[in-house]
Design an enzyme around this catalytic site. Structure first.
Site, PDB file in Angstrom:
ATOM      1  N   CYS A  65       0.852  -1.180   0.000  1.00 23.94           N
ATOM      2  CA  CYS A  65       0.000   0.000   0.000  1.00 23.94           C
ATOM      3  C   CYS A  65       0.895   1.239   0.000  1.00 23.94           C
ATOM      4  O   CYS A  65       1.938   1.258   0.644  1.00 23.94           O
ATOM      5  CB  CYS A  65      -0.927   0.111   1.202  1.00 23.94           C
ATOM      6  SG  CYS A  65      -2.103  -1.234   1.316  1.00 23.94           S
ATOM      7  N   ARG A  73       3.831  -0.297  -4.929  1.00 19.21           N
ATOM      8  CA  ARG A  73       3.608  -0.861  -3.594  1.00 19.21           C
ATOM      9  C   ARG A  73       2.294  -1.630  -3.494  1.00 19.21           C
ATOM     10  O   ARG A  73       2.046  -2.314  -2.498  1.00 19.21           O
ATOM     11  CB  ARG A  73       3.585   0.272  -2.552  1.00 19.21           C
ATOM     12  CG  ARG A  73       4.860   1.060  -2.496  1.00 19.21           C
ATOM     13  CD  ARG A  73       4.711   2.191  -1.513  1.00 19.21           C
ATOM     14  NE  ARG A  73       4.651   1.694  -0.165  1.00 19.21           N
ATOM     15  CZ  ARG A  73       5.699   1.532   0.632  1.00 19.21           C
ATOM     16  NH1 ARG A  73       6.906   1.831   0.187  1.00 19.21           N
ATOM     17  NH2 ARG A  73       5.560   1.080   1.851  1.00 19.21           N
ATOM     18  N   TRP A 111      -2.751  -2.701  -1.615  1.00 15.85           N
ATOM     19  CA  TRP A 111      -2.454  -4.121  -1.778  1.00 15.85           C
ATOM     20  C   TRP A 111      -3.284  -4.801  -0.711  1.00 15.85           C
ATOM     21  O   TRP A 111      -3.003  -4.672   0.480  1.00 15.85           O
ATOM     22  CB  TRP A 111      -0.958  -4.374  -1.576  1.00 15.85           C
ATOM     23  CG  TRP A 111      -0.561  -5.783  -1.866  1.00 15.85           C
ATOM     24  CD1 TRP A 111      -0.208  -6.301  -3.082  1.00 15.85           C
ATOM     25  CD2 TRP A 111      -0.466  -6.864  -0.928  1.00 15.85           C
ATOM     26  NE1 TRP A 111       0.087  -7.633  -2.954  1.00 15.85           N
ATOM     27  CE2 TRP A 111      -0.062  -8.015  -1.652  1.00 15.85           C
ATOM     28  CE3 TRP A 111      -0.686  -6.996   0.439  1.00 15.85           C
ATOM     29  CZ2 TRP A 111       0.138  -9.257  -1.052  1.00 15.85           C
ATOM     30  CZ3 TRP A 111      -0.504  -8.236   1.050  1.00 15.85           C
ATOM     31  CH2 TRP A 111      -0.087  -9.352   0.293  1.00 15.85           C
ATOM     32  N   ASN A 125      -1.425   2.282   5.671  1.00 11.97           N
ATOM     33  CA  ASN A 125      -0.571   1.206   5.176  1.00 11.97           C
ATOM     34  C   ASN A 125      -0.150   0.401   6.399  1.00 11.97           C
ATOM     35  O   ASN A 125       0.400   0.960   7.339  1.00 11.97           O
ATOM     36  CB  ASN A 125       0.663   1.809   4.475  1.00 11.97           C
ATOM     37  CG  ASN A 125       1.724   0.762   4.195  1.00 11.97           C
ATOM     38  OD1 ASN A 125       1.417  -0.409   3.997  1.00 11.97           O
ATOM     39  ND2 ASN A 125       2.973   1.194   4.178  1.00 11.97           N
ATOM     40  N   GLY A 126      -0.426  -0.909   6.379  1.00 14.07           N
ATOM     41  CA  GLY A 126      -0.065  -1.745   7.527  1.00 14.07           C
ATOM     42  C   GLY A 126      -1.203  -2.718   7.831  1.00 14.07           C
ATOM     43  O   GLY A 126      -2.098  -2.919   7.003  1.00 14.07           O
ATOM     44  N   GLU A 180      17.048 -17.877  -8.299  1.00 11.20           N
ATOM     45  CA  GLU A 180      16.669 -16.510  -8.662  1.00 11.20           C
ATOM     46  C   GLU A 180      16.079 -16.465 -10.077  1.00 11.20           C
ATOM     47  O   GLU A 180      15.082 -15.775 -10.322  1.00 11.20           O
ATOM     48  CB  GLU A 180      17.895 -15.587  -8.513  1.00 11.20           C
ATOM     49  CG  GLU A 180      17.722 -14.150  -8.947  1.00 11.20           C
ATOM     50  CD  GLU A 180      16.599 -13.399  -8.235  1.00 11.20           C
ATOM     51  OE1 GLU A 180      16.030 -13.898  -7.252  1.00 11.20           O
ATOM     52  OE2 GLU A 180      16.265 -12.292  -8.707  1.00 11.20           O
ATOM     53  N   LYS A 209      12.307 -15.176 -10.930  1.00  9.89           N
ATOM     54  CA  LYS A 209      12.012 -14.102 -11.893  1.00  9.89           C
ATOM     55  C   LYS A 209      10.940 -14.547 -12.861  1.00  9.89           C
ATOM     56  O   LYS A 209       9.992 -13.830 -13.137  1.00  9.89           O
ATOM     57  CB  LYS A 209      13.251 -13.715 -12.719  1.00  9.89           C
ATOM     58  CG  LYS A 209      14.321 -12.855 -12.134  1.00  9.89           C
ATOM     59  CD  LYS A 209      13.930 -11.486 -11.694  1.00  9.89           C
ATOM     60  CE  LYS A 209      13.230 -11.506 -10.358  1.00  9.89           C
ATOM     61  NZ  LYS A 209      13.948 -11.258  -9.181  1.00  9.89           N
ATOM     62  N   GLU A 218       7.365 -15.052 -11.130  1.00 11.01           N
ATOM     63  CA  GLU A 218       6.635 -13.891 -10.619  1.00 11.01           C
ATOM     64  C   GLU A 218       6.107 -12.983 -11.718  1.00 11.01           C
ATOM     65  O   GLU A 218       5.091 -12.337 -11.537  1.00 11.01           O
ATOM     66  CB  GLU A 218       7.438 -13.103  -9.575  1.00 11.01           C
ATOM     67  CG  GLU A 218       8.640 -12.369 -10.071  1.00 11.01           C
ATOM     68  CD  GLU A 218       9.381 -11.632  -8.957  1.00 11.01           C
ATOM     69  OE1 GLU A 218       8.750 -11.180  -7.997  1.00 11.01           O
ATOM     70  OE2 GLU A 218      10.604 -11.506  -9.062  1.00 11.01           O
ATOM     71  N   HIS A 265      17.682 -36.882  -7.651  1.00  7.73           N
ATOM     72  CA  HIS A 265      17.019 -37.393  -6.444  1.00  7.73           C
ATOM     73  C   HIS A 265      15.520 -37.081  -6.452  1.00  7.73           C
ATOM     74  O   HIS A 265      14.891 -37.101  -5.401  1.00  7.73           O
ATOM     75  CB  HIS A 265      17.689 -36.807  -5.200  1.00  7.73           C
ATOM     76  CG  HIS A 265      19.131 -37.188  -5.079  1.00  7.73           C
ATOM     77  ND1 HIS A 265      19.535 -38.447  -4.713  1.00  7.73           N
ATOM     78  CD2 HIS A 265      20.259 -36.485  -5.328  1.00  7.73           C
ATOM     79  CE1 HIS A 265      20.861 -38.506  -4.730  1.00  7.73           C
ATOM     80  NE2 HIS A 265      21.321 -37.316  -5.098  1.00  7.73           N
ATOM     81  N   LYS A 320       5.807  -4.358  -4.329  1.00  8.22           N
ATOM     82  CA  LYS A 320       7.257  -4.195  -4.251  1.00  8.22           C
ATOM     83  C   LYS A 320       7.786  -4.317  -2.827  1.00  8.22           C
ATOM     84  O   LYS A 320       8.771  -4.993  -2.587  1.00  8.22           O
ATOM     85  CB  LYS A 320       7.635  -2.839  -4.853  1.00  8.22           C
ATOM     86  CG  LYS A 320       9.123  -2.588  -4.937  1.00  8.22           C
ATOM     87  CD  LYS A 320       9.749  -3.400  -6.031  1.00  8.22           C
ATOM     88  CE  LYS A 320      11.235  -3.187  -6.107  1.00  8.22           C
ATOM     89  NZ  LYS A 320      11.874  -4.288  -6.847  1.00  8.22           N
TER      90      LYS A 320
HETATM   91  O1  M6R Z   1      12.805  -5.226  -0.368  1.00  5.19           O
HETATM   92  P1  M6R Z   1      13.295  -6.592  -0.045  1.00  5.19           P
HETATM   93  O2  M6R Z   1      14.585  -6.916  -0.712  1.00  5.19           O
HETATM   94  O3  M6R Z   1      13.341  -6.873   1.419  1.00  5.19           O
HETATM   95  O4  M6R Z   1      12.194  -7.549  -0.669  1.00  5.19           O
HETATM   96  C1  M6R Z   1      12.250  -8.939  -0.507  1.00  5.19           C
HETATM   97  C2  M6R Z   1      11.314  -9.631  -1.451  1.00  5.19           C
HETATM   98  O5  M6R Z   1      10.000  -9.234  -1.219  1.00  5.19           O
HETATM   99  C3  M6R Z   1      11.662  -9.350  -2.916  1.00  5.19           C
HETATM  100  O6  M6R Z   1      12.975  -9.683  -3.203  1.00  5.19           O
HETATM  101  C4  M6R Z   1      10.719 -10.138  -3.856  1.00  5.19           C
HETATM  102  O7  M6R Z   1      10.972 -11.507  -3.743  1.00  5.19           O
HETATM  103  C5  M6R Z   1      10.874  -9.648  -5.289  1.00  5.19           C
HETATM  104  N1  M6R Z   1       9.578  -9.497  -5.893  1.00  5.19           N
HETATM  105  C6  M6R Z   1      11.655 -10.559  -6.135  1.00  5.19           C
HETATM  106  O8  M6R Z   1      11.773 -10.118  -7.441  1.00  5.19           O
END
Ligand code: M6R
Length: 614
Positions: A2, A27, A75, A101-102, A487, A491, A494, A510, A609
């Site tokens: 948010c 956000r 969000w 926000n929270g 990673e 990517k 997501e 395995h 984000k």
């Molecule tokens: O801001 P942060 O690095 O603490 O965020 C951690 C994760 O939320 C963030 O890396 C998330 O996994 C991304 N969407 C990955 O691309």
């Protein structure tokens, strides 16, 4: 999660707020809304499901006049994303409006108590409780809005950054925070308030970061006042930001993600600047120098992080263990915080976070500090909650990352971790001969090597056409590049919504090998390194079962070129820094597949984000 924004001044508030919401949309983007105090004393609230563009369309024929207002992009946590659950929420009388926000943990108890007093709730959100409670306190105690906010917040358990306006006090905004960020921008005869500095920077670079349990009283034409929730005046510490508006724009790229991928030669240059000289093999990190004894006496390092930052942490573990010879553990912050860990003052906890606002990472830090551990932060956002909650740290300095999928922050984090490993190793005298020279010379070459890897863009775009509609992907890597496989898979999933799994290549036999058939492509990360021969066998095992292989290899690798279906050649790089270069084709592959599928790569569904809720 948010984004909230507020404005009081002489400009049309609506324009400032909408611009601010666009900047904060990363956000959360389930719904958006705005509340404006009009010159004729009306409180106009407009809100709708969808993105900020939808809100703008909704407001086209509405009265958006006024120089005071608050706004929100959501969000969803409590209640589905619809018009009613969208913020701002308003009180029973319709006189107060609030954005939040929270998460309010005791909202059910408060709601029931307020309902017994005759309050009617319209939404399913936790937030509505706040605005109803503030009005209830204000009316029963016949007090000012500030006092009502202060008293009401005493009853609240949870995390919040809020902004409140009152039709009866039209020249004032009240802001307050606990565990969710809130920044106040000080302009000439105008004041801004937002979840981060991005909506503010266009108007002023003077900001004040509100601390937990503080309340900001923002009055038109008057200096900012900050008090604590127990009603004591708080210090106003004005900081000057060095961010620029151009960093927040797409700069000609169709998406922030692509811009951020292509920015990496420069961001890595910025990341190492002043830390690795143009000559010599030493690394200078002020955080390590200032805390020399802590690092010299450390028994153990525990890295805590989430998501992509956690993947960087896995690479950090190998770097620190190998170069600085300190045992390292890597924990998901969300697990660590509830694991009752055994910590002493000889432990160092390294918290990695791009946003510096991730709730689980922040809580892990607070817990670690309570146990006496020394906490070192690796953050991107300057002045963020995590950066301020840690004992010391190193910024990655890659500039604002707006695309929800982390790209340049990941390469910045790995780069900082390599410098950190070397800085600690040099302090301890544990660096093997030749290693410091190898790492520092590779660090200097990284921007250029990334430029070379970026040349793969066109061929990856073509390749992505072949794999746009597959349902599953496997990513394999070994050693330093096992986390790269995790990673790469993250990517892809997501932003393209294709299921992808990262695995240590040798573990494939395995279990996951059972999945391999002609419909399951495997991305194998196989640059020249110690385990190169072994990973060739893993590729053969996939091929023998009819799977197709996309291999990321070092330029000139003819062996893998002969076996794999497609190769993506990257330049030669020192093994410990290979995850930085490897990540370029993986980022581009995920991007192009997602684009071909028609996905919104900058705002993938269900994501936000910064994850400021548990
Ligand atoms: O801001 P942060 O690095 O603490 O965020 C951690 C994760 O939320 C963030 O890396 C998330 O996994 C991304 N969407 C990955 O691309």
């Amino acid at each position: 999660m948010c984004g909230i924004v507020g404005y009081i001044g002489e400009q049309p508030a609506y324009d400032v707020l909408i611009k601010g919401l666009h900047r904060l949309e990363y956000r959360g983007y389930d719904s958006a809304g705005v509340a404006l105090l009009s010159p004729d004393g009306e409180l106009n609230i407009y809100k709708t499901r969808g993105k900020v563009d939808d809100l703008e369309r909704f407001c086209e024929s509405k009265d958006v006049s006024g120089n005071v207002g608050i706004a929100h992009t959501r969000w969803a946590t409590h209640g589905e994303p619809n018009d009613v659950n969208a913020h701002p929420h308003f009180s029973c009388s319709g006189r107060l409006a609030l954005v939040h926000n929270g998460t309010i943990e005791n909202y059910n108890v408060l709601k029931t108590a307020l309902e017994l007093q005759g309050c009617t709730f319209r939404s399913e959100t936790d937030t509505e409780v706040l605005v109803q409670l503030i009005e209830y306190v204000k009316e029963t105690n016949d007090c000012s809005l500030v006092d009502a906010v202060r008293e009401a917040l005493k009853e609240v358990i949870g995390a919040y950054a809020i902004a409140v306006i009152d039709v009866n006090d039209p020249d004032m905004i009240i802001g307050a925070r606990k565990s969710s960020p809130l920044v106040i921008g000080i302009g000439d005869n105008e004041t801004f308030l937002a979840s981060d500095a991005t909506p503010i920077i266009e108007f002023t670079n003077k900001v004040v970061y509100l601390n937990d349990d503080e309340i900001a009283i923002i009055k038109k034409g008057q200096p900012l006042q900050i008090i604590s929730t127990d009603n004591r005046p708080a210090e106003i510490d004005i900081k000057t930001l060095r961010m620029s508006v151009s960093q927040l724009e797409k700069g000609g790229y169709p998406h922030f993600m692509l811009k951020e991928i292509f920015e990496q030669p420069r961001t890595i240059h910025d990341c190492i600047r002043g830390r690795v000289g143009s000559k010599g093999a030493t690394v200078t990190l002020s955080g390590v120098i200032e805390n020399k004894d802590r690092f010299l006496n450390a028994h153990r390092i525990i890295i805590v992080a989430c998501g992509t930052s956690w993947h960087a942490g896995l690479i950090g573990k190998r770097l620190i263990q190998e170069i600085a010879r300190i045992p390292v553990e890597v924990e998901y912050a969300s697990e660590f915080r509830y694991s009752n860990p055994v910590l002493t003052d000889r432990d160092i906890v390294i918290a990695i976070s791009q946003s510096g606002e991730t709730a689980d990472t922040l809580a892990a830090i607070q817990m670690a500090r309570k146990c006496g551990a020394f906490v070192y932060g690796i953050c991107n956002v300057v002045g963020s909650s995590i950066a301020r909650a840690t004992d010391s740290g190193t910024y990655i300095h890659v500039g604002p990352e707006i695309g929800v999928a982390s790209t340049k922050a990941f390469t910045g984090q790995v780069t900082v971790l390599s410098m950190l490993a070397l800085a600690i190793g040099q302090l301890k005298g544990s660096v093997k001969p030749g290693v410091a020279e190898e790492i520092t010379s590779s660090l200097r070459r990284l921007p250029d090597l990334i430029k070379q890897a970026l040349k793969l863009n066109e061929s990856i775009e073509q390749l992505s056409g072949i794999y746009t509609y597959v349902h599953n992907f496997l990513y394999l890597g070994r050693g330093f590049n096992y986390p790269s496989a995790l990673e790469g898979a993250l990517k892809l999933k997501e932003i393209s919504y294709i299921h992808a799994e990262g695995y240590p290549a040798a573990e494939m036999k395995h279990g996951p090998i059972a999945l391999i058939d002609h419909e399951l492509p495997t991305v194998v990360i196989a640059p020249n390194d110690e385990l190169h021969e072994k990973i060739i066998s893993n590729i053969q095992q996939v091929k023998a079962r009819g799977g197709s292989v996309i291999a990321v290899v070092t330029k000139g690798d003819t062996t893998i070129a002969d076996i794999a279906d497609h190769i993506l050649e990257i330049p030669e790089v020192a093994e410990p820094l290979s995850p930085v270069i490897v990540s370029i084709p993986l980022q581009l592959l995920a991007y192009h597949i997602a684009i071909k599928k028609g996905c919104n790569v900058d705002m993938p569904r269900n994501l936000a984000k910064s994850v400021t809720v548990e």
